[in-house]
Design an enzyme around this catalytic site. Sequence first.
Site, PDB file in Angstrom:
ATOM      1  N   GLU A   1      -9.469   6.299   7.939  1.00  0.00           N
ATOM      2  CA  GLU A   1      -7.978   6.289   7.395  1.00  0.00           C
ATOM      3  C   GLU A   1      -7.754   7.710   6.670  1.00  0.00           C
ATOM      4  O   GLU A   1      -6.686   8.615   7.182  1.00  0.00           O
ATOM      5  CB  GLU A   1      -7.335   5.099   6.890  1.00  0.00           C
TER       6      GLU A   1
ATOM      7  N   ARG B   1       0.811  -1.201   0.031  1.00  0.00           N
ATOM      8  CA  ARG B   1       0.063   0.202  -0.141  1.00  0.00           C
ATOM      9  C   ARG B   1       0.723   1.346  -0.052  1.00  0.00           C
ATOM     10  O   ARG B   1       0.533   2.165  -0.680  1.00  0.00           O
ATOM     11  CB  ARG B   1      -0.809   0.024   1.055  1.00  0.00           C
TER      12      ARG B   1
END
Length: 767
Positions: free
Chosen positions: A716, A317
């Site tokens: 997030e 990621r």
Amino acid sequence: MRTVTRTRAVHAAIGHDSAPRHVSGEALYIDDIPEPPGLLHLVAGRSDRAHARIVRLDLSAVRAAPGVVAVLTPADVPGRNDISPFAGDDPLFAGDEVMFHGQPLFCVAAESLPKARAAAALAVVAYEDLPALLEAEAAVGAGSLIEPTQTLRLGDARAAIAAAPRRLSGRLRIGGQEHFYLEGQVALVIPGEGQDLHVWTSTQHPTETQHILARVLGCPDAAVTVEVRRMGGGFGGKETQSVQWAAMAALAARLTRRPAKIRLDRDDDMAMTGKRHDFVTDWRLGYDAEGRLRGAAFEMASRCGFSADLSHAINDRAMFHSDNAYALPAAEIVSHRARTHTVSNTAFRGFGGPQGMMGIERALDAVALDLGLDPLDVRLTNLYGVAGDLTPYGQRVTDAVAHELMTELAEACDYRARRAAVRRWNAGDGHLKRGLALTPVKFGISFTTTHLNQAGALVHVYTDGSIHLNHGGTEMGQGLNIKVAQVAADAFQVPLGSVRITSTRTDKVPNTSATAASSGSDLNGMAALDACEQIKARLAAWAREAFGHAPVFTPDGVQVGPERLSFRDFVNRAWMARISLSAAGFYRTPDIHYDRATHTGRPFYYYAYGAACSEVAVDTLTGENRVLRTDILHDVGRSLNPAIDLGQIEGGFVQGMGWLTTEELVFDGEGRLTTHAPSTYKIPTAGDRPPVFNIAIWDRGENREDTVHRSKAVGEPPLMLAISVFSALTDAVAAVGGHRVLPDLDAPATPERILAAVADVRRRAAG
């Protein structure tokens, strides 16, 4: 905010379902559950070496200590001594070799916590010290990796950079971060008949806990029931690393046939659990005189710790977010995943995305400084939707709204005039310098491990009209349960109070994914909606047969042709007609795929966007600093609950600000964490919140993908809005040298680092 057609539940600003209980103290956490008779208290004995061979482990005095009922070691594990999520490299207890300072060696089960602590201290351990790799760079140099180095390419970045009119390069060190959840790691296990165990644990992943406990105990998954009503925070620290403590309690309960409980104090929790990965990022850019990027290269090394944990996906990621919101015509992204003799780092809000974004944002600040341009203009020039739409991993960005958000925010917060005012301020002779920065966030939503993008839910409608709701997500304070309850209430058009939110349990909703990747509402909301729609479909089929009309669910009841019934009467009649009022819902995210061998595909269902403008002041004599003002505009699609979403935006930003300014993890030369308590590790307080703090949800937001009520994830992405603070601090320090040189400022930008950067800027500017 946009005016919306309000149903009884969704899109409404409704407070957290547990808020009154939080305030009154009535909200039950695991440590509040009345302790059953015969409860054993557990304490883990841990290594005081970073890397060593165990020559002798004498536990005789531990076993003989007052109140001790059992001492657990690897020899007592009936199944596999492995608590790893997938790699098989993370033992419950160390065997012949210890791999980090604080690694559990054994566990004491005693009649009271003080007796367990006293006994654990009596262990005699003799070590043969072995060489220890403590830093990522040293481990990479030694070839110590959790997997081979990964590379992601779009075009020929090296050639593009070499051919560009201008080039720059640099290095940025990015520190880790302690989760510092208010409720520490805790588990309570009560044995049942045969192999059955009931496990209360503070975990974001009940299913994984169930499966791993069964692996450790050598029993079927079905023998282990894991229950979670709420957590006092998680932030990723309870996705995998809660399992170790639940496994110790489960093992003790199995072997002694008595209830067992473990609760780590703050010092032990911080020393024995993983953090956000710290990174070293080398960046190179090629660009033209207008600041348009021609090519970019990033080489990242992260400290993963002694085992893999989730580091494969976290570093993936980070690679995927090295572009942040910017179209890179050519890119090369290299990722080294260092295996070190430190505690295994783990998931943390953003899951590698924040570290990935930091490199490009620092690089664009450098470009602006080199060209004498406003950093905002350089950023706007290179955004997706302006400069291109293809990501380095091959996904097309079809929903690029960062330019709209940034320009709208810049106008709303008067960015241009304030930047001129900051320059005038800094032109004075004072020792206080100011900085201003406006940065974007583009964050991919979905688990990059494709099979995790699934969820289940269980809905029961009772004959009195009340609704029992259970789903596979976990509530850690983020407001997931109230959002999913709103979805269920809206589906039947009943008051929200009719929906009973219940504990997450593996015997109700099996085989679910972690509450992580900002996907809790997306996945579980759709699963709950699926269950509701199944029940409604049965009711509709019955109503057409019984009444000759399809039912219409309204806030005032159920309209069936000319007849209007209360929801209670309607479902009671259906029950009398033997219609099932229960359903298990399921959802899988569509249209995503990812080939990890080539790091290409469509790993994300959609992107969440945001923008933040932060203004800071820096005392160049001491390095002390303050965020004076922050303005945020964030896209949450059509918000399921604006009150919850605004809270998540504010909390995420402040947590990110702490990561980049005050929260410093310090390990000594022996691999010991020295900042392991609130006295030495500084999270932001209420006093660190910007005095002027303006947060708005983008009123034109709407998810183009078919998510639950067209909402977007919010957990997030807001954390990365805090990069604006770091860029603003860089801007303020650059003012010391007349904005002629880029400050060598690493994260976190503590007063010590800022002071060193100020001195360095002065020296280089003078030279």
